[in-house]
Design an enzyme around this catalytic site. Structure first.
Site, short mmCIF file in Angstrom:
data_model
loop_
_atom_site.label_atom_id
_atom_site.label_comp_id
_atom_site.label_asym_id
_atom_site.label_seq_id
_atom_site.Cartn_x
_atom_site.Cartn_y
_atom_site.Cartn_z
N HIS A 81 -59.99 2.98 -25.27
CA HIS A 81 -60.13 3.83 -26.39
C HIS A 81 -59.01 4.99 -26.18
O HIS A 81 -59.27 6.10 -26.16
CB HIS A 81 -61.38 4.52 -26.68
CG HIS A 81 -61.39 5.21 -28.20
ND1 HIS A 81 -61.28 6.59 -28.48
CD2 HIS A 81 -61.66 4.48 -29.13
CE1 HIS A 81 -61.55 6.58 -29.61
NE2 HIS A 81 -61.59 5.47 -30.24
N ASP A 124 -65.17 1.36 -36.33
CA ASP A 124 -64.59 1.53 -35.06
C ASP A 124 -65.38 1.88 -34.00
O ASP A 124 -66.39 2.52 -33.89
CB ASP A 124 -63.62 2.69 -34.95
CG ASP A 124 -62.42 2.68 -36.06
OD1 ASP A 124 -62.35 1.56 -36.82
OD2 ASP A 124 -61.84 3.59 -36.42
N ASP A 125 -64.77 1.29 -32.74
CA ASP A 125 -65.45 1.74 -31.51
C ASP A 125 -66.36 0.96 -30.77
O ASP A 125 -66.61 1.13 -29.56
CB ASP A 125 -65.85 3.32 -31.16
CG ASP A 125 -64.77 4.38 -31.82
OD1 ASP A 125 -63.72 3.97 -32.11
OD2 ASP A 125 -65.04 5.47 -31.99
N HIS A 175 -58.66 -2.30 -30.71
CA HIS A 175 -58.78 -0.83 -30.72
C HIS A 175 -58.73 -0.25 -29.39
O HIS A 175 -59.01 1.06 -29.01
CB HIS A 175 -60.07 -0.29 -31.16
CG HIS A 175 -60.09 1.09 -31.99
ND1 HIS A 175 -59.28 1.69 -32.70
CD2 HIS A 175 -61.13 2.33 -31.71
CE1 HIS A 175 -59.68 2.91 -33.00
NE2 HIS A 175 -60.92 3.29 -32.07
N TYR A 233 -58.10 7.54 -32.65
CA TYR A 233 -58.11 8.76 -33.39
C TYR A 233 -56.80 8.71 -34.49
O TYR A 233 -56.36 9.68 -34.84
CB TYR A 233 -57.30 9.81 -32.32
CG TYR A 233 -58.17 9.74 -31.27
CD1 TYR A 233 -59.32 10.39 -30.95
CD2 TYR A 233 -57.79 8.94 -29.94
CE1 TYR A 233 -60.30 10.51 -29.82
CE2 TYR A 233 -58.71 9.16 -28.78
CZ TYR A 233 -59.89 9.69 -28.67
OH TYR A 233 -60.60 9.73 -27.63
N HIS A 278 -67.73 4.25 -38.10
CA HIS A 278 -67.78 4.14 -36.60
C HIS A 278 -69.19 3.42 -36.17
O HIS A 278 -70.30 3.73 -36.78
CB HIS A 278 -67.75 5.45 -35.98
CG HIS A 278 -66.11 6.22 -36.07
ND1 HIS A 278 -65.96 6.71 -37.28
CD2 HIS A 278 -65.28 6.01 -35.25
CE1 HIS A 278 -64.64 7.05 -37.26
NE2 HIS A 278 -64.22 6.84 -35.85
ZN LIG Z 1 -62.02 4.99 -32.12
#
Ligand SMILES: [Zn+2]
Length: 219
Positions: free
Chosen positions: A90, A35-36, A86, A135, A189
């Site tokens: 964010h 993620d991210d 995503h 989250y 991540h």
């Molecule tokens: Zn995230």
């Protein structure tokens, strides 16, 4: 709250009906997710590890990072990984009204689609829309609206805690060993917060999964 858990308890899973936590599968396989990203500090190093072990993964990307680092995003696609939305900024579900949340999701999808048009998709990469809420949280209305737009919402059933400086590689590997089962979706991540921890633990996780006979597949 989610940050304290290695797995979501059943009551939260019931609340989040319609969401994928784990893929039901007859094969002994698992799914790695990141993620991210994409970001220069971590994503290229993660891609290098995945390439070394000939493993494909799914990246839940932030639109704003695609805008800043299009060449890294292109590399994710070119190397045959799958991507999911995503949000653009964010976006934390609880801070956004429904309409604004959906606009953020759409903005991310738009920039993802622009790039998909310029990089040919590889066989097996999958066509359906994937979404993971930042989250791991969103309201019921947000969830319903995302599902109504045709996304499969992907959470996870194994959280490595790679973003948490208190977690050593040993501890993260122990979590993976304890909670992984067939069909598990494992959450990592590629973010500044996780950085070196993700890069360090990832080869250990892949080696353990392969020793245990798990196939690592694309969502
Ligand atoms: Zn995230």
């Amino acid at each position: 709250m989610v940050g304290l858990l290695y797995q979501f308890p059943t009551w939260i899973q019931r609340l989040y009906r319609g969401v994928t936590w784990r893929r039901v599968t007859h094969d002994k396989c698992v799914y790695l997710t990141f993620d991210d990203g994409p970001i220069p500090e971590v994503t290229p190093a993660v891609l290098d590890v995945l390439a070394k072990y000939k493993v494909k993964a799914t990246f839940f990307v932030v639109g704003d990072n695609i805008l800043k680092y299009p060449h890294i995003y292109a590399r994710v696609l070119e190397e045959g990984h799958r991507v999911g939305n995503h949000t653009f900024h964010h976006a934390k579900g609880s801070k956004y009204r429904l309409g604004d949340y959906l606009k953020d999701v759409e903005a991310c999808q738009r920039i993802m689609d622009e790039h998909a048009a310029s990089v040919p998709q590889r066989a097996g990469q999958g066509k359906g829309l994937l979404f993971r809420p930042p989250y791991g949280r969103m309201s019921r209305r947000q969830k319903k609206a995302i599902l109504d737009r045709g996304y499969e919402i992907i959470l996870w059933d194994v959280l490595t805690h790679d973003y948490n400086a208190k977690y050593s590689s040993e501890k993260m590997l122990a979590i993976v060993k304890r909670y992984t089962r067939s069909g598990s979706i494992i959450n990592f991540h590629d973010s500044v917060k996780s950085a070196q921890r993700t890069i360090d633990v990832l080869p250990q996780v892949i080696e353990w999964l392969q020793q245990e006979g798990y196939k690592i597949e694309l969502l």
